[in-house]
Design a protein around this motif. Structure first.
Motif, PDB file in Angstrom:
ATOM      1  N   SER A  32      38.752  -9.103  15.159  1.00 21.15           N
ATOM      2  CA  SER A  32      38.279 -10.536  14.657  1.00 21.15           C
ATOM      3  C   SER A  32      36.927 -10.550  15.190  1.00 21.15           C
ATOM      4  N   GLY A  33      36.644  -9.666  16.251  1.00 21.80           N
ATOM      5  CA  GLY A  33      35.367  -9.920  16.850  1.00 21.80           C
ATOM      6  C   GLY A  33      35.237 -10.744  17.951  1.00 21.80           C
ATOM      7  N   ALA A  34      36.469 -11.120  18.506  1.00 25.59           N
ATOM      8  CA  ALA A  34      36.611 -11.822  19.604  1.00 25.59           C
ATOM      9  C   ALA A  34      36.379 -10.975  21.072  1.00 25.59           C
ATOM     10  N   LEU A  35      35.900 -11.466  21.900  1.00 26.76           N
ATOM     11  CA  LEU A  35      35.888 -10.629  23.122  1.00 26.76           C
ATOM     12  C   LEU A  35      36.773 -10.678  24.224  1.00 26.76           C
ATOM     13  N   VAL A  36      37.923  -9.890  24.422  1.00 23.71           N
ATOM     14  CA  VAL A  36      39.029 -10.292  24.888  1.00 23.71           C
ATOM     15  C   VAL A  36      38.982  -9.668  26.362  1.00 23.71           C
ATOM     16  N   GLY A  53      38.675 -19.510  16.138  1.00 24.38           N
ATOM     17  CA  GLY A  53      37.539 -19.320  16.209  1.00 24.38           C
ATOM     18  C   GLY A  53      36.795 -18.789  17.828  1.00 24.38           C
ATOM     19  N   ALA A  54      37.404 -18.889  18.535  1.00 25.57           N
ATOM     20  CA  ALA A  54      37.131 -18.493  19.743  1.00 25.57           C
ATOM     21  C   ALA A  54      36.126 -17.155  20.085  1.00 25.57           C
ATOM     22  N   ASP A  55      35.358 -17.320  20.702  1.00 26.24           N
ATOM     23  CA  ASP A  55      34.350 -16.292  21.029  1.00 26.24           C
ATOM     24  C   ASP A  55      34.848 -15.196  21.930  1.00 26.24           C
ATOM     25  N   ILE A  56      35.494 -15.962  23.040  1.00 21.73           N
ATOM     26  CA  ILE A  56      35.987 -15.055  24.124  1.00 21.73           C
ATOM     27  C   ILE A  56      37.242 -15.655  24.515  1.00 21.73           C
ATOM     28  N   ILE A  57      38.267 -14.477  24.746  1.00 24.34           N
ATOM     29  CA  ILE A  57      39.729 -15.004  25.115  1.00 24.34           C
ATOM     30  C   ILE A  57      39.919 -14.558  26.622  1.00 24.34           C
ATOM     31  N   ASN A  58      40.241 -15.367  27.359  1.00 24.92           N
ATOM     32  CA  ASN A  58      40.578 -14.965  28.764  1.00 24.92           C
ATOM     33  C   ASN A  58      41.949 -15.014  28.965  1.00 24.92           C
ATOM     34  N   ILE A  59      42.691 -13.796  29.353  1.00 19.72           N
ATOM     35  CA  ILE A  59      44.292 -13.970  29.762  1.00 19.72           C
ATOM     36  C   ILE A  59      44.224 -13.385  31.257  1.00 19.72           C
ATOM     37  N   ILE A  84      47.187 -16.229  21.580  1.00 18.03           N
ATOM     38  CA  ILE A  84      46.344 -15.386  20.865  1.00 18.03           C
ATOM     39  C   ILE A  84      46.055 -15.620  19.514  1.00 18.03           C
ATOM     40  N   LYS A  85      47.147 -15.663  18.755  1.00 19.84           N
ATOM     41  CA  LYS A  85      46.871 -15.946  17.182  1.00 19.84           C
ATOM     42  C   LYS A  85      46.080 -17.395  17.070  1.00 19.84           C
ATOM     43  N   TYR A  86      46.467 -18.426  17.751  1.00 17.35           N
ATOM     44  CA  TYR A  86      45.990 -19.556  17.777  1.00 17.35           C
ATOM     45  C   TYR A  86      44.414 -19.570  18.039  1.00 17.35           C
ATOM     46  N   ALA A  87      44.043 -18.620  19.297  1.00 15.02           N
ATOM     47  CA  ALA A  87      42.681 -18.714  19.602  1.00 15.02           C
ATOM     48  C   ALA A  87      41.784 -18.132  18.600  1.00 15.02           C
ATOM     49  N   VAL A  88      42.423 -17.018  17.965  1.00 15.45           N
ATOM     50  CA  VAL A  88      41.647 -16.224  16.821  1.00 15.45           C
ATOM     51  C   VAL A  88      41.389 -17.340  15.753  1.00 15.45           C
ATOM     52  N   ASP A  89      42.562 -18.081  15.385  1.00 19.02           N
ATOM     53  CA  ASP A  89      42.277 -19.058  14.265  1.00 19.02           C
ATOM     54  C   ASP A  89      41.291 -19.918  14.550  1.00 19.02           C
ATOM     55  N   THR A 116      32.515 -20.683  22.633  1.00 19.65           N
ATOM     56  CA  THR A 116      34.019 -21.034  22.998  1.00 19.65           C
ATOM     57  C   THR A 116      34.791 -20.308  23.637  1.00 19.65           C
ATOM     58  N   VAL A 117      35.309 -20.438  24.889  1.00 24.55           N
ATOM     59  CA  VAL A 117      36.213 -19.579  25.748  1.00 24.55           C
ATOM     60  C   VAL A 117      37.695 -20.073  25.593  1.00 24.55           C
ATOM     61  N   ALA A 118      38.488 -19.397  25.173  1.00 28.75           N
ATOM     62  CA  ALA A 118      39.962 -19.672  24.956  1.00 28.75           C
ATOM     63  C   ALA A 118      40.554 -19.379  26.449  1.00 28.75           C
ATOM     64  N   VAL A 119      41.190 -20.136  26.971  1.00 25.23           N
ATOM     65  CA  VAL A 119      41.991 -19.900  28.453  1.00 25.23           C
ATOM     66  C   VAL A 119      43.244 -19.934  28.092  1.00 25.23           C
ATOM     67  N   ILE A 120      43.932 -18.819  27.779  1.00 23.18           N
ATOM     68  CA  ILE A 120      45.560 -18.691  27.723  1.00 23.18           C
ATOM     69  C   ILE A 120      45.973 -18.694  29.043  1.00 23.18           C
TER      70      ILE A 120
END
Length: 396
Positions: free
Chosen positions: A189-193, A160-166, A153-158, A60-64
């Protein structure tokens, strides 16, 4: 109807103010046509070989960003959920600016007939989070700020996003303490930002941008077709890696595609590769993923530099070595990096070996004939000189 993701220029003075720059440029038509050809950023990859190794499944990749419009056929069914909107809309699948939809497409757009474009990790799921780029009830722009970015960002972590793209950086290079803390929490948290380095690099001066400069964040510069730093890409010692960011084809709201430039679109290229690596190497942590990506990048020097970091990402090389890496990249000679174990296709625009041999044979033959003519001409000249010296010309 044409839209452009324009840089925000208002200071952080309230809920409608923005202090972030969406690091891209271009205008395009929403609901337009697909581009039939394969973009250069994908031509440099052997996609079938790449997807034989991994597709981004179960990542799962969070797109912020400005939201992700899942009405585009290439993004339909690619969302992990409807996500969330932190600027007053219903959820993360609204995108009136188009920036976030382009970012998401580079990561996970699925293959469809009639276009050579697709996402790098078509089985990955996108978590769409809109922190900026909305409208109020009067239709006026409603932009985000540090508070909405931190909440995203907090929502993405909550979730369980594996990757966070900003794909944004703060205006005037601000370093809000609340943003720094949110990034640290995400990294811990272990996410790749992953974050875009910014587009203010025209003078090649080193300057920090945020959140790309924070510890633990993968700062991505933009490269061009020659695997060199794009002229606009921000330089600095914080740059970790580079990826294509010029003429980037991707999806837009309501359907269709367009092209754009920016580190905004280099960052999701790296996010897509990271999703593939997490699929292929599920036991590796975020730092190991990026370390291997840096070790296998196409680098100009053994050590990283402030323009492209460890070099331009090589997706296939990053997925071709299953030996477990450390959490920091190891310097290697440039010729040893990027060894993707792929046999390049023959270049047909130049001459083949047979054509080269024929060309050399012609040169040799021509040189031989020239020597014959020179020798013959010299003999005639000597004979004429002797006759002239003897008193005139006569018959043989």
């Amino acid at each position: 109807m044409c839209f452009a993701a324009t840089p925000a220029a208002v200071a952080d003075s309230g809920p409608d103010a923005s202090e972030f720059d969406l690091s891209s440029s271009s205008e395009c038509e929403f609901g337009g046509k697909n581009i039939p050809s394969t973009p250069w950023s994908l031509q440099r990859i052997l996609m079938e070989q790449l997807h034989d190794k991994a597709t981004g499944d179960d990542v799962t990749v969070a797109v912020i960003d400005t939201g992700v419009d899942d009405d585009n056929k290439q993004l339909a069914g690619q969302m992990a959920s409807k996500g969330k909107d932190f600027v007053g809309g219903k959820d993360g699948t609204e995108d009136i600016e188009g920036h976030g939809t382009r970012v998401a497409g580079i990561i996970a757009a699925k293959e469809v007939p009639g276009t050579g474009f697709m996402g790098l990790a078509p089985k990955a799921k996108i978590l769409p989070i809109r922190y900026t780029g909305a409208q109020d009830k009067q239709g006026k722009p409603k932009q985000g700020n540090s508070d909405t970015m931190v909440a995203a960002i907090k929502y993405a972590v909550d979730q369980g996003a594996d990757i966070i793209n900003i794909s944004s950086d703060t205006e005037e290079r601000k370093d809000p303490p609340r943003l720094r803390a949110a990034i640290k929490n995400a990294v811990d948290s272990g996410a790749l930002v992953i974050a875009a380095s910014g587009n203010d690099g025209w003078d090649a001066t080193s300057k920090k941008t945020y959140p790309a400069s924070y510890d633990g964040v993968v700062a991505v510069a933009a490269s061009d077709r020659n695997d060199e730093r794009a002229s606009f890409s921000q330089a600095g010692d914080f740059v970790d890696i580079a990826a294509p960011g010029v003429g980037m084809v991707s999806t837009v709201p309501e359907g269709g595609q367009c092209t754009a430039d920016g580190t905004s679109f280099a960052a999701p290229y790296v996010a897509g590769v990271a999703a593939l690596m997490m699929d292929r190497y599920p036991d590796w942590n975020a730092q190991q993923i990026i370390a291997r990506m840096q070790e296998t990048a196409e680098r100009p020097t053994a050590e990283p530099n402030r323009y492209v970091g460890w070099g331009v990402v090589d997706p296939l090389a990053a997925l071709s070595d299953s030996t477990e890496p450390g959490e920091t990249p190891k310097p290697e000679a440039p010729q040893q990096a990027g060894a993707s174990q792929v046999t390049p296709m023959k270049v047909t625009m130049g001459e083949t070996p047979a054509e080269r041999d024929r060309r050399i044979s012609i040169y040799v033959l021509g040189a031989g004939l020239l020597l014959v003519f020179v020798a013959g001409g010299s003999g005639i000249a000597v004979r004429d000189w002797r006759r002239k010296k003897a008193g005139g010309f006569g018959s043989d």
